[in-house]
Structure formats: structure tokens, C-alpha cells
Design a protein around this motif. Structure first.
Motif, PDB file in Angstrom:
ATOM      1  N   ALA B 281       0.820  -1.220   0.000  1.00 39.55           N
ATOM      2  CA  ALA B 281       0.000   0.000   0.000  1.00 39.55           C
ATOM      3  C   ALA B 281       0.851   1.266   0.000  1.00 39.55           C
ATOM      4  O   ALA B 281       0.338   2.373  -0.114  1.00 39.55           O
ATOM      5  CB  ALA B 281      -0.924   0.001   1.215  1.00 39.55           C
ATOM      6  N   HIS B 282       2.173   1.108   0.137  1.00 38.98           N
ATOM      7  CA  HIS B 282       3.068   2.264   0.114  1.00 38.98           C
ATOM      8  C   HIS B 282       3.768   2.391  -1.232  1.00 38.98           C
ATOM      9  O   HIS B 282       4.697   3.170  -1.372  1.00 38.98           O
ATOM     10  CB  HIS B 282       4.106   2.134   1.237  1.00 38.98           C
ATOM     11  N   ALA B 316       9.474   6.577   0.572  1.00 34.05           N
ATOM     12  CA  ALA B 316      10.939   6.562   0.587  1.00 34.05           C
ATOM     13  C   ALA B 316      11.458   7.523   1.652  1.00 34.05           C
ATOM     14  O   ALA B 316      12.378   7.201   2.409  1.00 34.05           O
ATOM     15  CB  ALA B 316      11.480   6.931  -0.791  1.00 34.05           C
ATOM     16  N   ALA B 317      10.841   8.718   1.745  1.00 40.06           N
ATOM     17  CA  ALA B 317      11.277   9.712   2.736  1.00 40.06           C
ATOM     18  C   ALA B 317      11.057   9.190   4.151  1.00 40.06           C
ATOM     19  O   ALA B 317      11.901   9.358   5.035  1.00 40.06           O
ATOM     20  CB  ALA B 317      10.514  11.030   2.535  1.00 40.06           C
ATOM     21  N   ARG B 318       9.927   8.523   4.377  1.00 41.77           N
ATOM     22  CA  ARG B 318       9.675   8.024   5.717  1.00 41.77           C
ATOM     23  C   ARG B 318      10.681   6.937   6.099  1.00 41.77           C
ATOM     24  O   ARG B 318      11.168   6.892   7.226  1.00 41.77           O
ATOM     25  CB  ARG B 318       8.275   7.454   5.865  1.00 41.77           C
ATOM     26  N   ASP B 329       0.889   8.925   8.129  1.00 39.49           N
ATOM     27  CA  ASP B 329      -0.450   8.344   8.056  1.00 39.49           C
ATOM     28  C   ASP B 329      -1.426   9.304   7.380  1.00 39.49           C
ATOM     29  O   ASP B 329      -2.267   8.886   6.574  1.00 39.49           O
ATOM     30  CB  ASP B 329      -0.952   7.970   9.454  1.00 39.49           C
ATOM     31  N   ALA B 330      -1.289  10.591   7.693  1.00 40.77           N
ATOM     32  CA  ALA B 330      -2.186  11.580   7.081  1.00 40.77           C
ATOM     33  C   ALA B 330      -1.947  11.648   5.575  1.00 40.77           C
ATOM     34  O   ALA B 330      -2.898  11.667   4.776  1.00 40.77           O
ATOM     35  CB  ALA B 330      -1.959  12.953   7.721  1.00 40.77           C
ATOM     36  N   GLY B 331      -0.672  11.657   5.177  1.00 40.26           N
ATOM     37  CA  GLY B 331      -0.338  11.713   3.764  1.00 40.26           C
ATOM     38  C   GLY B 331      -0.840  10.496   3.018  1.00 40.26           C
ATOM     39  O   GLY B 331      -1.460  10.595   1.954  1.00 40.26           O
ATOM     40  N   LEU B 332      -0.590   9.336   3.605  1.00 41.40           N
ATOM     41  CA  LEU B 332      -1.004   8.077   2.990  1.00 41.40           C
ATOM     42  C   LEU B 332      -2.518   8.059   2.755  1.00 41.40           C
ATOM     43  O   LEU B 332      -2.989   7.739   1.664  1.00 41.40           O
ATOM     44  CB  LEU B 332      -0.592   6.925   3.916  1.00 41.40           C
ATOM     45  N   ALA B 333      -3.261   8.436   3.802  1.00 42.46           N
ATOM     46  CA  ALA B 333      -4.722   8.405   3.701  1.00 42.46           C
ATOM     47  C   ALA B 333      -5.201   9.368   2.622  1.00 42.46           C
ATOM     48  O   ALA B 333      -6.092   9.035   1.819  1.00 42.46           O
ATOM     49  CB  ALA B 333      -5.343   8.759   5.054  1.00 42.46           C
TER      50      ALA B 333
END
Lengths: 90, 365
Positions: B281-282, B316-318, B329-333
Motif C-alpha cells: 500500500a506504500h 521513501a522519505a519516511r 499516516d495523514a499523507g497516505l490516507a
């Protein structure tokens, strides 16, 4: 006159030649590459690989997803031997 | 040897977005592209995009490119750009990537993370004399016209009524080139109706259940023979079409050599038009330091490619420790919400079913 269909443009290999070699038992991409040089020219198989995999699938009566795609090795495009010999990273 | 935190391979919509996202989150990024300028296919897309507001629907493709370039300008201290630079190889043993700039300069980079956004290539189909000068990929014709200002010829036969075939037919007419017909093997038009309607209104026939049988000409294309297709193969009489250009718009396939070289788990997914890497999912592949985005992850549209690029850049940054969990989590969502919006409804059905076959929530550690 039989009409030629070129499948690998880089090495000028025709559909007929590919079918003949598949019938002789060279029924994988890597084997065809070794006998015909398909996928060894400037485009490195970007034009012909899909068409050849479909031909192999048709000849063997299997879905194309079951035909091995062959090995991918560097370099992804032709490089002059000289620049490799120089070692790079100047 | 040059090192970098994130190496982004391919500077089209996906790669640009990945580089921008990773850099804006604090990563040091190297972005390479084999073309002479960044932007991928965006720079030649003069049509307005569909999709959603977030992805700038209604804006022309090349304008979207300009917006991304502007964003890049603001982050130029964090993104090292190399154009005219092709990645030649990925060496699994030590994670080194080899590249050539032009034909003469060879160098290596050791990246900590890689985003593969290598895009797609045009498919070819076999027919007699398909190697005559005058047989083009539709994308190549679009580049000639819209990037270099060169018309390919006087009269075109277009093979394929998907979006690329329809859009390029219209743009050929805008450039004063005659389009003899659009030939489509399938019983239905593959592209959006609005694009098909535009060229139908201009009187171009769209011949469904037809195929090209051969190209005609000695040194260059002087025509083509087309024929109807039935359940049992070719039927009816062959028809000769006069044209000096045959344009193939018969689909794209993901550019995946480097993913294969890197040993990523690959899967054949017909809905995504070929072999694609399995991803979580990433947008991370089975190789834990390699992400994928855009057409290399499955043929879709530039709008979704840009969001996938954002996801990959963020991931990648995380992984480098630059992003707080809550921000991640906010970005992903938010990016996934944008993707599901783009892939909603009937038009997204094929993509959704394809993605189901090659996606997992997270890789087992």
C-alpha cells in the motif's frame, strides 16, 4: 511471393524464422535470443519481446503468462565498450 | 562514487511527483531522465485532462508539467537533476546503479532508496512491411508534432481507437494532416466518447472490427490494406487505403527491465498491460528499498501516476526517517483517497481488478 513480417527490427528477424526455430524446439525467449539475436540490438527487446512471447505461447498452447520472459541483464541500452574500459566516474 | 538518499529513475509525471514529495519531506534526491528535458509525456499533451479537481482536471497536460517544473524550481537545492541520462543497470550485489549521460559519459550512483518511474513503451504489431519508413508509434508522432513542430506526413491511417489513437488523430487534424480512418480490432471504441465524437464530427470513419493486413510501398509507406474481422478471422474484401503514414496506437506496456534486474517480484497482469511489480500500500516492491510509480506499475493515466509518485516519494522519505508517523499516516490516507476517486466507477473497473492481483497491504518481514 511470401510476404515477410519483421518482428525484431534491430536484428531483422522475421516471424517465419521465429516460428521455424520454435518448431525445432527453441521455445523460450532466451533460446531464440541465442540462435537468432532477437532482443540483442539497440532496443534490447522492447519492440519484439511481447510479440515473440505470444508466438511461443501460441505454439505451446499455453497462456502467455506462463511463458518465461527471459533474463534481463545490464546494460539496458547499448554502451560503447570504450567508456566502460575507461572505468567511468571521471 | 556519487551517493544519494533517493534516486528517482524517470522524470515523467510519476517521477517528478515522487522527487518533489521526497524532497519536500526533507530527503536529498537525485532525479534522472533519459530524455533531453523532464516531463515525460506531459510536455506533448495538449489536451485537457480528465480525472478530478485535485489532479487538475480541465488543465492541459503540458500546463500540468509547467506547474510541476515550478515546484521543482522551489526545491532545486534538494533535487539534483540529470537529463539525457539513462540508467543502464542495477547491480543487486552492492545496490549500485550504472548510468550513461549521452553516449560518452559513464558513471555510477549508490542510492539508499530508489523510485522506479520508468513509464511505458509503445506496442508494435506484426504485419507485412511493418518496418517501412512511415510506420510510426502514435506516441512518436505526437512527440514529432507537439514537441518538435514537425508533421509526419500528409495522410495518416490510425490503428487503434483507444485514447491515444483518438487524441493523436485529432491533433494530427489540428496540424493540418488528413486522417484517412481509425481502424480498431475490438468491437467497441476503447477511448473516451468525447475524443471519439470530436473526430467523428470531422468526418473521420472509425472502423470497428477491422485490422491492418499489410503496409504498401517500396521504400516508404504509400498505403495500407485493411480488412474486416469476424469470429473466424478475416472476412470480406481487403480494402486499400492511400496514406503515407501508418500510426500504431495499439497499446502500451510497462517499462520493467530495471525492476526485473533488481529482482522485484513480478506478475503478469493483463489489465495493467503486462508484467508489473507486486507492491504494498506504500507502492513499495518486494525489494524493501525500491518503490514503483506510474505506468511502470501498470498502464493507467498521468493523473494517477502523479499520485502514485507522491506515495512512493513519501514512503521513501519516511523509510529514511524524515517523516513523523502521524504525518505519514495523514499523507497516505489523503493520497489513497485521491487514487480511489480517480479509479472510481465503471472506467476504473479494469484498473481496480488488475491492482487486486498484484497488491498486498504490507510485505511480511
Amino acid at each position: 511471393m511470401k510476404k515477410e513480417i519483421v518482428v525484431c527490427r534491430c536484428e531483422e528477424v522475421t516471424l517465419e524464422e521465429i516460428r521455424q526455430w520454435i518448431n525445432r524446439g527453441y521455445d523460450s525467449f532466451d533460446e531464440l535470443k541465442r540462435v537468432l539475436r532477437v532482443g540483442m540490438g539497440p532496443c534490447q527487446g522492447r519492440g519484439c519481446r511481447d510479440i515473440i512471447l505470444k508466438e511461443i505461447a501460441r505454439a505451446k498452447g499455453v497462456p502467455v503468462s506462463e511463458v518465461p520472459v527471459g533474463t534481463f541483464r545490464p546494460p539496458a541500452k547499448p554502451v560503447k565498450l570504450g567508456i566502460l574500459a575507461e572505468g567511468g566516474d571521471k | 562514487m556519487k551517493t544519494t538518499e533517493v534516486l528517482v529513475i524517470g522524470g515523467g509525471p510519476a517521477g517528478l511527483s515522487a522527487a518533489l514529495e521526497a524532497a519536500s519531506r526533507g530527503s536529498q534526491v537525485t532525479l534522472v531522465d533519459s530524455d533531453l528535458q523532464l516531463g515525460g509525456q506531459l510536455i506533448k499533451q495538449t489536451h485537457k485532462f480528465f480525472g478530478s479537481e485535485d489532479e487538475r482536471a480541465g488543465t492541459r497536460g503540458y500546463k500540468i508539467g509547467e506547474l510541476l517544473f515550478k515546484e521543482l524550481e522551489g526545491l532545486k537545492d534538494c533535487i539534483d537533476v540529470h537529463v539525457n541520462t539513462t540508467v543502464l543497470g542495477y547491480y543487486k550485489e552492492d545496490g549500485v546503479v550504472s548510468l550513461s549521460r549521452g553516449e560518452e559519459d559513464y558513471f555510477r550512483i549508490k542510492p539508499e532508496r530508489i523510485v522506479m518511474s520508468t513509464g511505458a513503451m509503445e506496442r508494435l504489431i506484426p504485419f507485412p512491411k511493418n518496418d517501412l519508413p512511415g510506420v510510426y508509434g502514435a506516441g512518436a508522432v505526437q512527440t514529432l508534432m507537439n514537441v518538435y513542430g514537425v508533421t509526419p506526413g500528409k495522410r495518416v491511417l490510425m490503428i487503434g481507437a483507444g485514447n491515444i489513437g483518438l487524441i493523436v488523430s485529432y491533433q494530427l487534424m489540428q496540424a493540418g494532416v488528413d486522417v484517412a480512418a481509425v481502424v480498431e480490432f475490438m468491437p467497441k471504441i476503447g477511448g473516451y466518447w468525447v475524443h471519439a465524437a470530436k473526430i467523428r464530427r470531422l468526418g473521420v470513419p472509425i472502423l470497428l472490427r477491422h485490422t491492418i493486413v499489410e503496409a504498401l510501398g517500396e521504400d516508404v509507406v504509400s498505403g495500407a490494406v485493411i480488412q474486416a474481422v469476424g469470429d473466424k478471422g478475416l472476412e470480406g474484401d481487403p480494402v486499400r487505403i492511400d496514406c503515407d503514414i501508418i500510426c500504431l496506437a495499439v497499446g502500451l506496456t510497462p517499462t520493467a527491465e530495471l525492476l526485473w534486474q533488481a529482482g522485484c517480484d513480478m506478475q503478469f497482469v493483463p489489465e495493467l498491460c503486462g508484467y508489473v511489480p507486486r507492491r504494498d500500500a506504500h507502492m513499495r516492491t518486494s525489494q524493501s528499498h525500491i518503490w514503483v510509480a506510474g505506468d511502470a506499475a501498470g498502464i493507467e493515466e498521468a493523473s494517477s501516476a502523479m499520485v502514485e509518485g507522491r506515495l512512493a516519494g513519501l514512503g521513501a522519505a519516511r523509510s529514511l526517517g524524515h517523516v513523523k508517523d502521524s504525518d505519514y499516516d495523514a499523507g497516505l490516507a489523503s493520497y489513497w483517497q485521491r487514487l480511489s476517486h480517480l479509479r472510481a466507477g465503471e472506467v476504473g473497473e479494469k484498473i481496480r481488478s488488475g491492482l487486486e492481483k498484484c497488491s498486498c497491504d504490507a510485505w511480511e518481514v
